[in-house]
Design an enzyme around this catalytic site. Structure first.
Site, PDB file in Angstrom:
ATOM      1  N   GLY A   1       0.727  -1.259   0.396  1.00  0.00           N
ATOM      2  CA  GLY A   1      -0.068  -0.118  -0.270  1.00  0.00           C
ATOM      3  C   GLY A   1       0.771   1.411  -0.175  1.00  0.00           C
TER       4      GLY A   1
ATOM      5  CG  MET B   1      -1.217  -7.546  -6.503  1.00  0.00           C
ATOM      6  SD  MET B   1      -0.561  -7.010  -8.106  1.00  0.00           S
ATOM      7  CE  MET B   1       0.324  -8.119  -8.589  1.00  0.00           C
TER       8      MET B   1
ATOM      9  CG  LEU C   1      -8.316  -9.517 -14.604  1.00  0.00           C
ATOM     10  CD1 LEU C   1      -8.361 -11.128 -15.926  1.00  0.00           C
ATOM     11  CD2 LEU C   1      -7.187  -8.285 -15.021  1.00  0.00           C
TER      12      LEU C   1
ATOM     13  CG  ASN D   1      -3.891  -0.839 -12.597  1.00  0.00           C
ATOM     14  OD1 ASN D   1      -3.968  -1.255 -11.707  1.00  0.00           O
ATOM     15  ND2 ASN D   1      -3.264  -1.756 -13.686  1.00  0.00           N
TER      16      ASN D   1
ATOM     17  CG  HIS E   1       1.627  -2.271 -15.087  1.00  0.00           C
ATOM     18  ND1 HIS E   1       1.579  -3.139 -14.810  1.00  0.00           N
ATOM     19  CD2 HIS E   1       2.802  -1.996 -16.237  1.00  0.00           C
ATOM     20  CE1 HIS E   1       2.839  -3.895 -15.096  1.00  0.00           C
ATOM     21  NE2 HIS E   1       2.959  -3.693 -15.923  1.00  0.00           N
TER      22      HIS E   1
HETATM   23  C1  GRF Z   1       3.473  -1.213  -7.633  1.00  0.00           C
HETATM   24  O1  GRF Z   1       4.688  -1.183  -8.123  1.00  0.00           O
HETATM   25  C2  GRF Z   1       1.868  -0.835  -8.555  1.00  0.00           C
HETATM   26  O2  GRF Z   1       2.362  -0.078 -10.192  1.00  0.00           O
HETATM   27  C3  GRF Z   1       1.947  -2.425  -9.271  1.00  0.00           C
HETATM   28  O3  GRF Z   1       1.525  -2.733  -7.751  1.00  0.00           O
HETATM   29  C4  GRF Z   1       2.971  -1.984  -6.772  1.00  0.00           C
HETATM   30  C5  GRF Z   1       1.470  -1.760  -5.202  1.00  0.00           C
HETATM   31  O4  GRF Z   1       2.696  -1.375  -4.369  1.00  0.00           O
HETATM   32  N1  GRF Z   1       0.222  -2.557  -9.852  1.00  0.00           N
HETATM   33  P1  GRF Z   1       2.201  -0.800  -3.151  1.00  0.00           P
HETATM   34  O5  GRF Z   1       1.104  -1.862  -2.342  1.00  0.00           O
HETATM   35  O6  GRF Z   1       1.397   0.224  -3.836  1.00  0.00           O
HETATM   36  O7  GRF Z   1       3.136  -0.400  -2.603  1.00  0.00           O
END
Ligand code: GRF
Length: 207
Positions: free
Chosen positions: A17, A95, A97, A112, A114
């Protein structure tokens, strides 16, 4: 003060998070004129839930095993979002869909993030795969979510240079730092009602 009504954000997480934290911090600092009103996790132990609680944000674990189908699970997520009167749904390290049950209730209002320059290096290991490929530039993408992983109209992208001598860990740190800046900025475009659609194309008014 913003001249428009503050958007209510619902953030979906599965893990640490840090992006949720960056969004909460930006909101508190008035870099983002929107409020995180609920964090929802599919993982009970997600540290992001603790971050939400500490910030006074409702933290909700929704247990997948309590629902027979993914559709029922997604309806449960939607119910929590609606209960908290969420305007904009933010996937931040969620993580899974998100199903049509949620996407259809929030047309063009599910984001989202990425950790690569999409459409390159989609999937769960985008940073590592870009690093191992040997790219000289990678980056971060914020996009509208749809029913496929890491697809949907791009809202914002920022490059990150892979310097000679960078290790994977160094690259990860650089990318996460950019994520924590870019995501609040991209959400602010929505908060200021600068993102619109004609039904086909996304228009972003960045002037
Ligand atoms: C991030 O790198 C995001 O881009 C990917 O998952 C990671 C989440 O990290 N989808 P966090 O839980 O916000 O620390």
């Amino acid at each position: 003060m913003s001249q428009v009504e503050r958007m209510r954000l619902g953030v979906l997480i599965s893990g640490s998070g840090t992006n949720l934290q960056a969004i909460i911090d930006a909101s508190k600092d008035h870099r983002l004129e929107a409020d995180v009103v609920v964090a929802i996790s599919n993982q009970e132990a997600a540290y992001g839930l603790e971050r939400a609680r500490r910030a006074g944000v409702a933290a909700v674990w929704i247990d997948r095993t309590a629902y027979d189908t993914m559709s029922a699970y997604n309806r449960a997520i939607l119910a929590v979002l609606q209960e908290h009167e969420v305007d904009l749904v933010i996937m931040a390290g969620y993580m899974r869909l998100l199903g049509s049950e949620v996407l259809d209730a929030y047309p063009n209002h599910v984001l989202n993030i990425h950790p690569s320059l999409l459409p390159s290096f989609a999937g769960a290991n985008g940073i590592r795969e870009a690093f191992e490929y040997g790219v000289r530039v990678t980056g971060v993408t914020v996009h509208l979510a749809n029913e496929r992983f890491d697809e949907g109209a791009i809202i914002a992208q920022r490059p990150v240079i892979v310097e000679p001598g960078d290790t994977l860990e160094m690259l990860e740190a650089k990318i996460h730092a950019v994520e924590h800046e870019l995501y609040p900025q991209a959400i602010e475009l929505f908060a200021q009602r600068k993102v619109s659609t004609d039904g086909t194309h996304i228009r972003i008014d960045e002037a």
